[in-house]
Design an enzyme around this catalytic site. Structure first.
Site, PDB file in Angstrom:
ATOM      1  CE  LYS A   1      -0.221   2.205  -3.605  1.00 46.12           C
ATOM      2  NZ  LYS A   1       0.363   2.511  -4.925  1.00 46.12           N
TER       3      LYS A   1
ATOM      4  CE1 TYR B   1       3.913 -24.210  17.487  1.00 46.96           C
ATOM      5  CE2 TYR B   1       3.871 -21.815  17.366  1.00 46.96           C
ATOM      6  CZ  TYR B   1       3.207 -23.026  17.418  1.00 46.96           C
ATOM      7  OH  TYR B   1       1.833 -23.048  17.410  1.00 46.96           O
TER       8      TYR B   1
ATOM      9  NE  ARG C   1       3.493  -0.783 -12.245  1.00 42.92           N
ATOM     10  CZ  ARG C   1       3.324  -0.355 -11.003  1.00 42.92           C
ATOM     11  NH1 ARG C   1       3.792  -1.065  -9.982  1.00 42.92           N
ATOM     12  NH2 ARG C   1       2.686   0.775 -10.768  1.00 42.92           N
TER      13      ARG C   1
ATOM     14  CG  MET D   1      -0.976 -16.844  13.407  1.00 37.56           C
ATOM     15  SD  MET D   1      -2.281 -18.008  13.007  1.00 37.56           S
ATOM     16  CE  MET D   1      -1.403 -19.202  12.012  1.00 37.56           C
TER      17      MET D   1
HETATM   18  C1  LIG Z   1       1.112   3.739  -4.832  1.00 35.33           C
HETATM   19  C2  LIG Z   1       1.059   4.791  -5.846  1.00 35.33           C
HETATM   20  C3  LIG Z   1       1.411   6.111  -5.524  1.00 35.33           C
HETATM   21  C4  LIG Z   1       1.989   6.505  -4.187  1.00 35.33           C
HETATM   22  O1  LIG Z   1       3.369   6.202  -4.166  1.00 35.33           O
HETATM   23  P1  LIG Z   1       4.272   6.462  -2.890  1.00 35.33           P
HETATM   24  O2  LIG Z   1       5.639   6.028  -3.287  1.00 35.33           O
HETATM   25  O3  LIG Z   1       3.715   5.614  -1.803  1.00 35.33           O
HETATM   26  O4  LIG Z   1       4.182   7.904  -2.560  1.00 35.33           O
HETATM   27  C5  LIG Z   1       1.229   7.091  -6.497  1.00 35.33           C
HETATM   28  N1  LIG Z   1       0.756   6.767  -7.727  1.00 35.33           N
HETATM   29  C6  LIG Z   1       0.452   5.506  -8.080  1.00 35.33           C
HETATM   30  C7  LIG Z   1      -0.029   5.226  -9.449  1.00 35.33           C
HETATM   31  C8  LIG Z   1       0.608   4.474  -7.161  1.00 35.33           C
HETATM   32  O5  LIG Z   1       0.306   3.220  -7.513  1.00 35.33           O
END
Ligand SMILES: *Cc1c(COP(=O)(O)O)cnc(C)c1O
Length: 375
Positions: free
Chosen positions: A43, A259, A141, A307
């Protein structure tokens, strides 16, 4: 082979990613969960490292599949030619059902609305959709409460166009609270006992894998550790941010830099301007604290972080072909993703994902460039 893209002039700033180190990290984590499949979590553009190349590499290394947080991240993996399972983490919103089917993603579902939405969309296409049921064992969550998991899965099993193939939960405190973590593991074991075989059970993130062997179940989901960001574990960061200076100059004492004239030269000194800034992921709040590496030397960032540019104080004159390390692939307190995080009061998860998509990414193996992706 190297892909130099369509640009003739290459930006003299690039994020170098070591695929050899990625492989070492993968193997170290996989060896901690020898009986489990591995889902590589990519992700947020593989925590800033570039999801398409990292994702393909993880599949080559033996990962069963990949995981993303958004449908468009999943779509990008499909467009890169990845055909392995791609889990959509979180909790599917009914609005996303069509896209999930289009991209053949496997969503986490934790509401009846999502289950019913998937069922309806799959029925309309005459297909069977796959999903993993997300169970809340203490993160609080998303997910079906652990006590209702059996009821939810039983109901979902009656839907003819939805197949539940996995049961997932997520650890809240694997790096800080073994009591809560063990409680979550126990709850998940109980969920597994009640639901029985026939599903892929998975719970562990990086710190779950590293610290809790009994959290591995059928599959593990490392992210952070693949990128080597977990300190004191044998894992190694895989990214370096490199830049050639756009200007080297000698300034007199009192000369303002950047800046707000936040810095004025303290004496007659050499200063380099590097064409990389907070839009690339160098935190602006490193002002007065940051540093870059040049060979063995650690040189202070002086003046505000702009930036698109930073300025550093040199110990001696140098030239425009010199390559500065803005980020080092280690845990250095001033020049690493973890060091930046400590300096600005966040975690390396955040400093990593802030590495901007506009940075060219250069992938190396054994010191040899295998791919260059322009932004
Ligand atoms: C991001 C995520 C992971 C990975 O977690 P890390 O701490 O980066 O290893 C695993 N499972 C879910 C549901 C996540 O959102």
């Amino acid at each position: 082979m190297s892909k130099t893209g369509r640009l003739n002039a290459m930006r003299p700033v690039w994020l170098e990613i070591d695929l050899g180190r990625l492989a070492c990290n993968y193997r170290l984590l996989a060896a901690k969960a020898p009986d489990a499949k591995v889902v590589g979590v990519v992700k947020a553009n593989a925590y800033g490292h570039g999801a398409a190349v990292i994702g393909k590499e993880l599949i080559q290394l033996g990962a069963w599949g990949l995981a993303v947080a958004t449908v468009s991240e999943g779509k990008a993996l499909r467009q890169a030619g990845i055909t392995a399972p791609v889990l959509l983490l979180g909790s599917l919103h009914p609005d996303e059902t069509e896209d999930v089917l289009n991209e053949k993603l496997t969503p986490f579902i934790g509401t009846w609305e999502a289950a019913a939405g998937l069922e309806a969309a799959a029925r309309a296409r005459g297909i069977v959709a796959e999903a993993h049921v997300k169970v809340d064992t203490g993160m609080g969550r998303v997910g079906v409460p652990a006590a209702s998991a059996k009821n939810f899965v039983d109901m979902a099993s009656k839907l003819s166009h939805l197949r539940v193939t996995g049961i997932a939960s997520h650890l809240a405190s694997a790096d800080e609270d073994p009591v809560q973590t063990n409680d979550q593991i126990k709850q998940f074991q109980e969920v597994k006992r009640v639901l029985g075989p026939g599903y892929l059970y998975h719970l562990a993130n990086t710190y779950g894998i590293l610290g809790f062997p009994q959290a591995s179940f059928d599959m593990v989901r490392p992210g952070y550790g693949l990128y080597g960001l977990a300190e004191n574990t044998g894992l190694m960061p895989i990214a370096r941010l490199l830049a050639k200076p756009s200007l080297i100059k000698q300034v007199n004492a009192g000369t303002p830099i950047g800046y707000g004239a936040f810095y004025r030269a303290r004496e007659n000194e050499w200063v380099a301007t590097l064409p990389v800034g907070y839009a690339d992921g160098v935190p602006r709040s490193l002002v007065g604290k940051g540093a870059v590496r040049l060979g063995q030397k650690t040189l202070p960032m002086v003046g505000r972080i702009s930036m698109d540019q930073i300025t550093v104080r040199l110990e001696e004159q140098t030239n425009l072909e010199e390559v500065f390390e803005v980020l080092t692939p280690d845990f250095h307190p001033l020049t690493s993703l973890n060091g930046w995080a400590n300096l600005v009061g966040t975690v390396a998860y955040e400093t990593a994902v802030r590495l901007s998509p506009r940075l060219p990414r250069v992938y190396v193996r054994n010191g040899v460039q295998v791919e260059r992706l322009e932004a």
